[in-house]
Design an enzyme around this catalytic site. Structure first.
Site, mmCIF file in Angstrom:
data_model
loop_
_atom_site.group_PDB
_atom_site.id
_atom_site.type_symbol
_atom_site.label_atom_id
_atom_site.label_comp_id
_atom_site.label_asym_id
_atom_site.label_seq_id
_atom_site.Cartn_x
_atom_site.Cartn_y
_atom_site.Cartn_z
ATOM 1 C CB SER A 143 -0.887 -0.015 1.255
ATOM 2 O OG SER A 143 -1.506 1.228 1.496
ATOM 3 C CE1 TYR A 156 -4.843 -2.213 4.520
ATOM 4 C CE2 TYR A 156 -3.712 -0.128 4.172
ATOM 5 C CZ TYR A 156 -4.306 -1.262 3.668
ATOM 6 O OH TYR A 156 -4.362 -1.465 2.308
#
Length: 253
Positions: A143, A156
């Site tokens: 990400s 996350y």
């Protein structure tokens, strides 16, 4: 060099968005697909959509990639149906946006397991299958939060940062087995999830547009092209790399 005919590919989280785009890109290059997701109905719908698009014999499997037994069941079924495994895309994951002080430990642990532990477990299960085929390719999906921090996504971001280090470590460990392990770090891509992000984060769209040199949001097929490359013979000498697919977002000041 992008030809994947005769290769068997497993895509976790492959039933929508970026995952389905990557699966489609591999199928377009000739790979035989196994889609894995937690939502059986959604995975079956993705299988049907691929079939209508001309992709033959895509296998839809339901499994929890944070559970060793479930991972073993899924990989065993892929071998039973297709004879082996050559390509793996670890795309399964989840997120829940809140401030760090608001996460109970159980939720922190669940998000680490969903986004990081799952990639380790599935790669570990895939390893002997790829060795048996003389090598393989693993692509982990990170990400922008593998690079940047986020006030609203601490677990996350921690997990996706870990994906980069896991990628490097597996690449080092398995290079001698002719297994290349790389990661893709998607930027801001137009998916159902980013529709929600736009609603939750005031000014997000304008921020992304102003910071991205390419002048647009990414499309799922942009990530699909990168996945096809990293799974192909063209990437035989590429391993341990984390590739941003972000229109230049991460290169901007």
């Amino acid at each position: 060099m992008g030809e994947l005919t005769g290769k068997v590919a497993m895509v976790t989280g492959g039933n929508g968005g970026i995952g389905l785009a990557m699966a489609t890109a591999l199928a377009d290059a000739g790979a035989t697909l196994a889609l894995v997701g937690r939502d059986a109905a959604k995975t079956a719908a993705a299988q049907g959509a691929l079939g209508r698009a001309g992709v033959p014999a895509a296998l839809a499997l339901t499994g929890d990639m944070t559970d060793e037994d479930s991972v073993a069941e899924v990989t065993t079924e892929i071998v039973r149906q297709f004879g082996g495994l050559d390509l793996l895309i670890n795309n399964a994951g989840s997120n829940d946006r809140k401030l760090p002080q608001e996460y109970p430990l159980a939720e922190w642990n669940a998000l680490i397991q969903s986004n990081l532990t799952s990639a380790f477990l599935v790669s570990q299960a895939a390893y002997p299958l790829m060795v048996a085929r003389g090598g393989g390719k693993i692509v982990n999906i990170g990400s922008m939060l593998s690079i940047f921090g986020s006030a609203m996504a601490a677990p996350y971001a921690a997990a996706k940062g870990g994906v980069v280090q896991l990628t490097k470590s597996l690449a080092q460990a398995w290079a001698g087995d002719n297994i290349q392990v790389n990661a893709i770090l998607p930027g801001w891509i137009e998916t159902e999830l980013t529709v929600t992000a736009k609603q939750q984060i005031p000014g997000l769209h304008d921020h992304v547009m102003s910071r991205t040199p390419a002048g647009r949001w990414g499309r799922p097929q942009d990530v699909g092209g990168a996945a096809r490359f990293l799974c192909s013979p063209a990437a035989d000498f590429v391993t341990g790399v984390s590739l941003p697919v972000d229109g230049g977002f991460s290169s901007a000041i």
